[in-house]
Design a protein around this motif. Structure first.
Motif: not given
Length: 66
Positions: A23-36, A38-49
């Motif tokens: 399992k790993r975490k997804k990238a792109y959820k650390r900063h510059i979140l204002t232009k993303k 809610s759906k994108t941010k929610r999906q980035l929070g989930k783990d993936t294989l």
């Protein structure tokens, strides 16, 4: 024979599931979140294989988790 060294960065980034997948975490959820959206941010929070092609190299880096 001496113990193998695990890669410290890999130890912190990856977890092994019960079935042996990685399992790993997804990238792109650390900063510059204002232009993303809610759906994108929610999906980035989930783990993936980890992809099958990368599993072999990661297993070499964390030999004692298997």
């Amino acid at each position: 024979m001496p113990k193998m060294k695990s890669n410290s960065g890999a130890k912190k980034r990856f977890k092994v599931t019960g079935s042996g997948k990685i399992k790993r975490k997804k990238a792109y959820k650390r900063h510059i979140l204002t232009k993303k959206s809610s759906k994108t941010k929610r999906q980035l929070g989930k783990d993936t294989l980890v992809d099958k092609a990368d599993e072999k190299s990661i297993k070499k880096q964390i030999p004692y988790k298997f």
